[in-house]
Write a protein that holds these residues in place. Structure first.
Motif, PDB file in Angstrom:
ATOM      1  N   ALA A 100       0.801  -1.593   0.227  1.00 17.39           N
ATOM      2  CA  ALA A 100       0.434   0.257  -0.203  1.00 17.39           C
ATOM      3  C   ALA A 100       0.653   1.800  -0.014  1.00 17.39           C
ATOM      4  O   ALA A 100       2.030   0.779  -0.578  1.00 17.39           O
ATOM      5  CB  ALA A 100      -0.676  -0.169   1.619  1.00 17.39           C
ATOM      6  N   LEU A 101       0.442   2.193  -0.055  1.00 18.07           N
ATOM      7  CA  LEU A 101       0.931   3.626  -0.090  1.00 18.07           C
ATOM      8  C   LEU A 101       0.712   4.153   1.417  1.00 18.07           C
ATOM      9  O   LEU A 101      -0.349   4.473   2.138  1.00 18.07           O
ATOM     10  CB  LEU A 101       0.225   4.472  -0.664  1.00 18.07           C
ATOM     11  N   PRO A 102       1.515   5.673   1.627  1.00 19.58           N
ATOM     12  CA  PRO A 102       1.501   6.757   2.012  1.00 19.58           C
ATOM     13  C   PRO A 102       0.651   7.664   2.618  1.00 19.58           C
ATOM     14  O   PRO A 102       0.610   8.861   2.036  1.00 19.58           O
ATOM     15  CB  PRO A 102       3.070   6.970   2.878  1.00 19.58           C
ATOM     16  N   VAL A 103      -0.708   7.049   1.763  1.00 23.76           N
ATOM     17  CA  VAL A 103      -1.790   8.019   1.831  1.00 23.76           C
ATOM     18  C   VAL A 103      -3.392   7.446   2.968  1.00 23.76           C
ATOM     19  O   VAL A 103      -3.492   6.717   3.605  1.00 23.76           O
ATOM     20  CB  VAL A 103      -2.310   7.412  -0.170  1.00 23.76           C
ATOM     21  N   THR A 104      -3.900   9.134   3.691  1.00 25.48           N
ATOM     22  CA  THR A 104      -4.233   9.374   4.435  1.00 25.48           C
ATOM     23  C   THR A 104      -6.018   8.741   3.250  1.00 25.48           C
ATOM     24  O   THR A 104      -6.333  10.011   2.226  1.00 25.48           O
ATOM     25  CB  THR A 104      -4.873   9.774   4.900  1.00 25.48           C
ATOM     26  N   GLU A 105      -6.946   8.183   3.407  1.00 29.90           N
ATOM     27  CA  GLU A 105      -8.096   7.213   2.721  1.00 29.90           C
ATOM     28  C   GLU A 105      -9.191   8.757   3.092  1.00 29.90           C
ATOM     29  O   GLU A 105      -9.162   8.898   4.524  1.00 29.90           O
ATOM     30  CB  GLU A 105      -8.288   6.684   2.677  1.00 29.90           C
ATOM     31  N   GLN A 106      -9.678   9.512   2.003  1.00 29.56           N
ATOM     32  CA  GLN A 106     -10.709  10.330   1.928  1.00 29.56           C
ATOM     33  C   GLN A 106     -12.029   9.270   0.882  1.00 29.56           C
ATOM     34  O   GLN A 106     -12.469  10.604   0.742  1.00 29.56           O
ATOM     35  CB  GLN A 106     -10.499  11.574   1.547  1.00 29.56           C
ATOM     36  N   VAL A 107     -12.212   8.086   1.040  1.00 28.05           N
ATOM     37  CA  VAL A 107     -13.167   7.650   0.053  1.00 28.05           C
ATOM     38  C   VAL A 107     -14.183   7.259   1.124  1.00 28.05           C
ATOM     39  O   VAL A 107     -13.673   6.520   2.528  1.00 28.05           O
ATOM     40  CB  VAL A 107     -12.744   6.562  -0.463  1.00 28.05           C
ATOM     41  N   GLY A 121      10.291   9.071   9.208  1.00 31.79           N
ATOM     42  CA  GLY A 121       9.935   9.335  10.395  1.00 31.79           C
ATOM     43  C   GLY A 121       8.619  10.424  10.956  1.00 31.79           C
ATOM     44  O   GLY A 121       8.743  10.960  12.052  1.00 31.79           O
ATOM     45  N   GLU A 122       7.661  10.436   9.748  1.00 31.69           N
ATOM     46  CA  GLU A 122       6.277  10.690  10.276  1.00 31.69           C
ATOM     47  C   GLU A 122       5.326   9.610  10.476  1.00 31.69           C
ATOM     48  O   GLU A 122       5.488   8.365   9.760  1.00 31.69           O
ATOM     49  CB  GLU A 122       5.923  11.632   9.651  1.00 31.69           C
ATOM     50  N   THR A 123       4.299   9.886  11.550  1.00 25.95           N
ATOM     51  CA  THR A 123       3.011   8.679  11.187  1.00 25.95           C
ATOM     52  C   THR A 123       2.160   9.122  10.335  1.00 25.95           C
ATOM     53  O   THR A 123       1.366  10.844  10.510  1.00 25.95           O
ATOM     54  CB  THR A 123       2.343   9.165  12.841  1.00 25.95           C
ATOM     55  N   ILE A 124       1.681   8.431   9.535  1.00 24.51           N
ATOM     56  CA  ILE A 124       0.443   9.456   8.655  1.00 24.51           C
ATOM     57  C   ILE A 124      -0.266   7.826   7.663  1.00 24.51           C
ATOM     58  O   ILE A 124      -0.344   6.942   8.260  1.00 24.51           O
ATOM     59  CB  ILE A 124       1.674   9.069   6.738  1.00 24.51           C
ATOM     60  N   GLY A 125      -1.347   8.106   7.255  1.00 23.48           N
ATOM     61  CA  GLY A 125      -2.520   6.766   6.850  1.00 23.48           C
ATOM     62  C   GLY A 125      -1.660   6.354   5.945  1.00 23.48           C
ATOM     63  O   GLY A 125      -1.004   6.516   5.122  1.00 23.48           O
ATOM     64  N   VAL A 126      -2.647   4.943   5.980  1.00 21.30           N
ATOM     65  CA  VAL A 126      -1.787   3.942   4.960  1.00 21.30           C
ATOM     66  C   VAL A 126      -3.000   3.360   3.923  1.00 21.30           C
ATOM     67  O   VAL A 126      -3.829   3.694   4.817  1.00 21.30           O
ATOM     68  CB  VAL A 126      -1.219   2.849   5.497  1.00 21.30           C
ATOM     69  N   MET A 127      -2.881   3.641   2.996  1.00 25.02           N
ATOM     70  CA  MET A 127      -4.241   3.213   2.073  1.00 25.02           C
ATOM     71  C   MET A 127      -3.709   2.932   0.734  1.00 25.02           C
ATOM     72  O   MET A 127      -2.205   2.946   0.348  1.00 25.02           O
ATOM     73  CB  MET A 127      -4.735   4.540   1.693  1.00 25.02           C
ATOM     74  N   HIS A 128      -4.410   1.617   0.480  1.00 26.81           N
ATOM     75  CA  HIS A 128      -4.398   0.796  -0.517  1.00 26.81           C
ATOM     76  C   HIS A 128      -5.177   1.642  -1.811  1.00 26.81           C
ATOM     77  O   HIS A 128      -5.580   1.800  -3.056  1.00 26.81           O
ATOM     78  CB  HIS A 128      -4.899  -0.329  -0.677  1.00 26.81           C
ATOM     79  N   ALA A 129      -3.976   3.071  -2.079  1.00 27.40           N
ATOM     80  CA  ALA A 129      -4.366   4.438  -3.151  1.00 27.40           C
ATOM     81  C   ALA A 129      -4.526   4.014  -4.284  1.00 27.40           C
ATOM     82  O   ALA A 129      -4.132   4.883  -5.945  1.00 27.40           O
ATOM     83  CB  ALA A 129      -3.751   5.466  -3.368  1.00 27.40           C
ATOM     84  N   CYS A 130      -3.778   2.516  -4.650  1.00 27.19           N
ATOM     85  CA  CYS A 130      -3.130   1.690  -5.972  1.00 27.19           C
ATOM     86  C   CYS A 130      -3.889   0.686  -6.610  1.00 27.19           C
ATOM     87  O   CYS A 130      -4.175   0.728  -7.409  1.00 27.19           O
ATOM     88  CB  CYS A 130      -1.945   1.822  -6.012  1.00 27.19           C
ATOM     89  N   GLY A 131      -5.112   0.206  -5.624  1.00 25.91           N
ATOM     90  CA  GLY A 131      -5.539  -0.949  -5.800  1.00 25.91           C
ATOM     91  C   GLY A 131      -5.117  -2.692  -6.146  1.00 25.91           C
ATOM     92  O   GLY A 131      -5.255  -3.178  -5.836  1.00 25.91           O
ATOM     93  N   HIS A 132      -3.402  -1.802  -4.816  1.00 28.14           N
ATOM     94  CA  HIS A 132      -2.481  -3.172  -5.054  1.00 28.14           C
ATOM     95  C   HIS A 132      -4.152  -4.445  -3.847  1.00 28.14           C
ATOM     96  O   HIS A 132      -3.745  -5.811  -4.761  1.00 28.14           O
ATOM     97  CB  HIS A 132      -1.900  -3.519  -4.780  1.00 28.14           C
ATOM     98  N   ASP A 133      -5.030  -4.271  -3.434  1.00 25.86           N
ATOM     99  CA  ASP A 133      -5.689  -5.288  -2.297  1.00 25.86           C
ATOM    100  C   ASP A 133      -6.748  -5.856  -3.052  1.00 25.86           C
ATOM    101  O   ASP A 133      -6.691  -7.260  -3.282  1.00 25.86           O
ATOM    102  CB  ASP A 133      -6.577  -3.658  -1.346  1.00 25.86           C
ATOM    103  N   THR A 134      -7.212  -5.321  -5.007  1.00 22.57           N
ATOM    104  CA  THR A 134      -8.004  -5.867  -5.378  1.00 22.57           C
ATOM    105  C   THR A 134      -7.202  -6.866  -6.269  1.00 22.57           C
ATOM    106  O   THR A 134      -7.317  -8.214  -6.544  1.00 22.57           O
ATOM    107  CB  THR A 134      -7.997  -5.094  -6.212  1.00 22.57           C
ATOM    108  N   HIS A 135      -5.569  -6.663  -6.456  1.00 18.72           N
ATOM    109  CA  HIS A 135      -5.075  -7.614  -7.055  1.00 18.72           C
ATOM    110  C   HIS A 135      -4.493  -9.054  -5.944  1.00 18.72           C
ATOM    111  O   HIS A 135      -4.421  -9.857  -7.068  1.00 18.72           O
ATOM    112  CB  HIS A 135      -4.155  -6.722  -7.582  1.00 18.72           C
ATOM    113  N   HIS A 399      -3.352   6.275  -6.679  1.00 18.16           N
ATOM    114  CA  HIS A 399      -2.476   7.001  -5.866  1.00 18.16           C
ATOM    115  C   HIS A 399      -2.909   8.252  -4.904  1.00 18.16           C
ATOM    116  O   HIS A 399      -2.574   9.282  -4.186  1.00 18.16           O
ATOM    117  CB  HIS A 399      -1.347   7.614  -6.447  1.00 18.16           C
ATOM    118  N   SER A 400      -4.433   8.579  -5.515  1.00 19.54           N
ATOM    119  CA  SER A 400      -4.784  10.099  -4.924  1.00 19.54           C
ATOM    120  C   SER A 400      -6.222   9.080  -3.898  1.00 19.54           C
ATOM    121  O   SER A 400      -5.720   8.194  -3.271  1.00 19.54           O
ATOM    122  CB  SER A 400      -6.013  10.149  -5.556  1.00 19.54           C
ATOM    123  N   PRO A 401      -5.980   9.993  -2.753  1.00 20.41           N
ATOM    124  CA  PRO A 401      -6.996   9.905  -0.862  1.00 20.41           C
ATOM    125  C   PRO A 401      -8.230   9.662  -1.105  1.00 20.41           C
ATOM    126  O   PRO A 401      -8.430   8.615  -1.199  1.00 20.41           O
ATOM    127  CB  PRO A 401      -6.106  10.775  -0.232  1.00 20.41           C
TER     128      PRO A 401
END
Length: 424
Positions: A100-107, A121-135, A399-401
């Motif tokens: 997945a990607l260091p993207v905070t989901e907004q869906v 070094g930062e705490t960030i949101g993680v999201m399958h913003a590229c669809g690898h979960d579907t793959h 890669h979009s949130p």
């Protein structure tokens, strides 16, 4: 009489084949509910590159339950399931990426990702913003369909669940390149490899594919221009790294516009960040810059690297500045083997219809499936996942949130994999 017997045998063979095809098609239909459950679980539990520990365990458990031979720990978290059919035939590889990607989901989803992780070094949101979960879910479903039809499978299937397609963190290695370096194809080299990727810029029910070069090679570069600090009122007392950096940026534009045979293959050299100085009247000691290189021909890629190095060093020298320069080589060009494409395109037409298999042109995005396709004939395609009736050109990009997947389209991925294997 011999002719009659031959025809009768052919008829029986055809009927058996038809029945087997009907059975496997029903299995595909029946797997959809499970596949969507898997996808939603994975979507809620995303993991960054080289950190796909829970994901790989989830996949491993599934493959073992199907009775497959399972190999784990390849390139840290990679999982490979081997299914040997009851009939002789070729060995084929089917690949899905897991990270997945260091993207905070907004869906707005009932299974929205609320996961977080540490990234640079930062705490960030993680999201399958590229669809690898579907793959992963599509390949898990494909594995189950073929496991149920093992008696009719001619040959061997390698189900490759690959980590770190988005790039290994820091100085770590990872992805397809590391899987191959660790011997993925040493004991069992497939005759061909197939991969897919969901894409929001194509509507559901449409598949995007082109023969030959398809996705770009990608490299990134970083450079530090080292001057000598001085007051802005007396620039002659120092060496200005900002002016030098500006000259480098302008000169680099000539690599594509004047030094590259763009009629052979297009190329892009872009700067993505520049940092130097802190105050209006202080010329700083140094300026740092980073950028990316994209192209579709490996010889042109080598030329771009050479031209970029020459420009950086000589412009710096002309300004009495020093420079630290580094190119980090990334993925090679993703090439769909023309012979394999010609052979297998009719299989995709069966699933999508000829009019719904479209050539999207060259894509400047990059994919490390290219490493597999450098080892064996490869075929990689994009699965449309923006709902029909919506303008895919305006859909949130991978890669979009706001990246969104039309889930009913995912079964087409299973159908495509199954059809390709059967027809091959």
């Amino acid at each position: 009489m011999k002719f009659r017997f031959t025809c009768f045998t052919f008829l029986i063979s055809t009927l058996i084949s038809t029945f087997a095809t009907a059975d496997i098609q029903q299995d595909i239909i029946d797997i959809e509910g499970k596949m969507l459950d898997w996808r939603r679980h994975l979507h809620q539990n995303p993991e960054l590159s080289n950190r796909e520990f829970k994901t790989s365990s989830y996949v491993e458990k599934h493959l073992k339950a199907l009775g497959l031979e399972v190999k784990t720990g390849i390139a840290y978290t990679g999982v490979v399931g081997i299914l040997k059919g009851d009939k002789p035939g070729p060995t084929l590889a089917l690949r899905a990426d897991m990270d997945a990607l260091p993207v905070t989901e907004q869906v707005d989803l009932s299974f929205v990702s609320k996961a977080t992780a540490e990234y640079r070094g930062e705490t960030i949101g993680v999201m399958h913003a590229c669809g690898h979960d579907t793959h992963v879910a599509i390949l898990m479903a494909t594995a189950e369909v073929f496991a149920k039809n093992k008696a009719d499978l001619e040959g061997t299937l390698m189900f490759i669940f690959q980590p770190a397609e988005e790039g290994a963190p820091g100085d770590e290695e990872g992805g397809a390149e590391l899987m191959l370096a660790e011997g993925l194809f040493n004991d069992m080299k497939p005759d061909a490899a197939f991969g897919l990727h969901v894409w929001s810029k194509v509507n559901s029910g449409i598949l995007a594919f082109r023969s030959g070069p398809f996705m770009a090679a990608v490299d990134d570069f970083e450079l530090k221009v080292i001057g000598r600090q001085t007051h802005g009122s007396t620039p002659w007392s120092g060496i200005d790294p900002i002016v030098t950096a500006a000259q480098i940026i302008n000169s680099v534009q000539t690599i594509v516009s004047r030094r590259t045979a763009i009629t052979t293959a297009p190329a892009v050299v872009s700067f993505g960040a520049i940092k130097g100085g802190i105050r209006n009247n202080i010329i700083p000691d140094d300026v740092t810059m980073v950028g990316t290189i994209r192209n579709f021909d490996m010889d042109i890629r080598d030329d771009i690297h050479r031209h970029l190095g020459n420009i950086v060093s000589h412009v710096a020298q002309a300004n009495d500045a020093d420079v630290e320069f580094k190119i980090n080589e990334g993925y090679p060009v993703t090439v769909n083997d023309p012979e394999l494409a010609e052979k297998m395109l009719p299989s995709l037409y069966k699933i999508f219809g000829k009019d719904n298999v479209v050539d999207p042109g060259l894509i400047t995005g990059a994919e490390d499936f290219s490493y597999f396709a450098n080892e064996v004939p490869g075929m990689f395609f994009f699965l449309g996942i923006t709902p029909q009736g919506k303008d895919a050109s305006t859909a949130p990009s991978n890669h979009s949130p706001h990246f969104y997947v039309d889930e009913p389209a995912l079964l087409n991925g299973v159908k495509a994999f199954v059809q390709l294997v059967q027809d091959y």
